[in-house]
Write a protein that holds these residues in place. Sequence first.
Motif, PDB file in Angstrom:
ATOM      1  N   GLY A 111       0.420  -1.745  -0.012  1.00 43.33           N
ATOM      2  CA  GLY A 111       0.003   0.018  -0.226  1.00 43.33           C
ATOM      3  C   GLY A 111       0.731   1.319   0.616  1.00 43.33           C
ATOM      4  N   THR A 112       0.285   2.358   0.421  1.00 41.31           N
ATOM      5  CA  THR A 112       0.722   3.378   0.155  1.00 41.31           C
ATOM      6  C   THR A 112       0.748   4.794   1.557  1.00 41.31           C
ATOM      7  OG1 THR A 112      -0.124   3.936  -1.803  1.00 41.31           O
ATOM      8  CG2 THR A 112       1.045   5.533  -1.066  1.00 41.31           C
ATOM      9  N   LEU A 113       1.777   4.902   1.727  1.00 44.82           N
ATOM     10  CA  LEU A 113       1.925   5.667   3.134  1.00 44.82           C
ATOM     11  C   LEU A 113       2.430   7.085   2.843  1.00 44.82           C
ATOM     12  CD1 LEU A 113       3.845   4.323   6.620  1.00 44.82           C
ATOM     13  CD2 LEU A 113       4.478   6.806   5.852  1.00 44.82           C
ATOM     14  N   ALA A 145      -4.663   1.641  -1.032  1.00 46.60           N
ATOM     15  CA  ALA A 145      -4.120   1.525  -2.641  1.00 46.60           C
ATOM     16  C   ALA A 145      -2.771   1.786  -3.561  1.00 46.60           C
ATOM     17  CB  ALA A 145      -5.327   3.178  -3.486  1.00 46.60           C
ATOM     18  N   GLY A 146      -2.902   0.787  -4.815  1.00 49.10           N
ATOM     19  CA  GLY A 146      -1.157   1.636  -4.698  1.00 49.10           C
ATOM     20  C   GLY A 146      -1.323   2.782  -6.230  1.00 49.10           C
ATOM     21  N   GLY A 147      -0.413   2.463  -6.401  1.00 45.76           N
ATOM     22  CA  GLY A 147      -0.546   3.540  -8.243  1.00 45.76           C
ATOM     23  C   GLY A 147       0.619   4.828  -7.991  1.00 45.76           C
ATOM     24  N   GLU A 148       0.940   5.280  -8.790  1.00 46.82           N
ATOM     25  CA  GLU A 148       1.552   6.602  -8.811  1.00 46.82           C
ATOM     26  C   GLU A 148       1.816   7.106  -7.615  1.00 46.82           C
ATOM     27  OE1 GLU A 148       4.269   7.058 -11.661  1.00 46.82           O
ATOM     28  OE2 GLU A 148       3.035   5.948 -12.699  1.00 46.82           O
ATOM     29  N   LEU A 149       2.982   7.479  -6.961  1.00 51.86           N
ATOM     30  CA  LEU A 149       2.973   8.249  -5.689  1.00 51.86           C
ATOM     31  C   LEU A 149       2.364  10.092  -5.761  1.00 51.86           C
ATOM     32  CD1 LEU A 149       6.041   7.165  -3.897  1.00 51.86           C
ATOM     33  CD2 LEU A 149       4.239   6.600  -3.499  1.00 51.86           C
TER      34      LEU A 149
END
Length: 272
Positions: free
Chosen positions: A50-52, A95-99
């Motif tokens: 995931g994203t932090l 969610a993932g993807g472009e930071l």
Amino acid sequence: MFRILGDTNYDFIGKRRWAYLLSAVFIVVGVGSILMPGVGLRYGIDFAGGTLVQLRFAEPVRVEAIRAALAGVQLGESVIQQFGDPQEYLIRVAAGGELEEISQRVTGALQGQGLPGFEVRRLEFVGPQVGRDLQLQALQAVAWGIVGILIYTAIRFDFKGGVTAVVALLHDVLVTLGAFSLTGRELNLPVLAALLTIVGYSINDTIVVFDRIRENRGKGIRKGQTLADVINASINQTLSRTLLTSLTVFLVLVVLYLFGGEVLRDFSFALL
């Protein structure tokens, strides 16, 4: 009170059943919490993927306000955690993807709700496959460490001694994981390092006691003396060393927990 540093004769073996009971309660409650649906272990971004996003606001804000602001941007399940003080927060989203895209969606949602000004202090992404690979590698690291210890203690002492040492290690690891589950703390790479450190500390103390037992048995068991008496004597003879070593480590960890910052708090909590 300070007699513990002199000659002692505590009957540890005689009270072993109470210790078994206490350990069993801790393990059953902890493992039950880990296996319970909706509770369990909370994996950090290192393992779950995931994203932090780490944000620092100009003024203190409430978690509810941040969650309400993010509700409309459809980032999936999010974990919002205060990071040190009421002005700094960690936001973890599945969610993932472009930071940059995710960062813009998060910051845009927060700005649109009229929250105080803020700055982005950290932005990280871990893919789900990387997270699963890290989980597997973490389990392998702990497992291989325990296997190596079993082989070492079996060669140095005997196989029965190796098995009892490994049981003690598993006890320490399970109690620690149960504490993380019950307190809702995250399992991440620093915590994995703490678990391996616990394994090292535990086997070190076990070997010290085993050595003294072997030394005392080598002198011969006196008439009327049982193996339990020898074990009790060995534990008492090494008790000062055990307490003094543990106390110095404990004091350092308390300082680390209180003043080491949020990043090191879970690491020091595990060791405490």
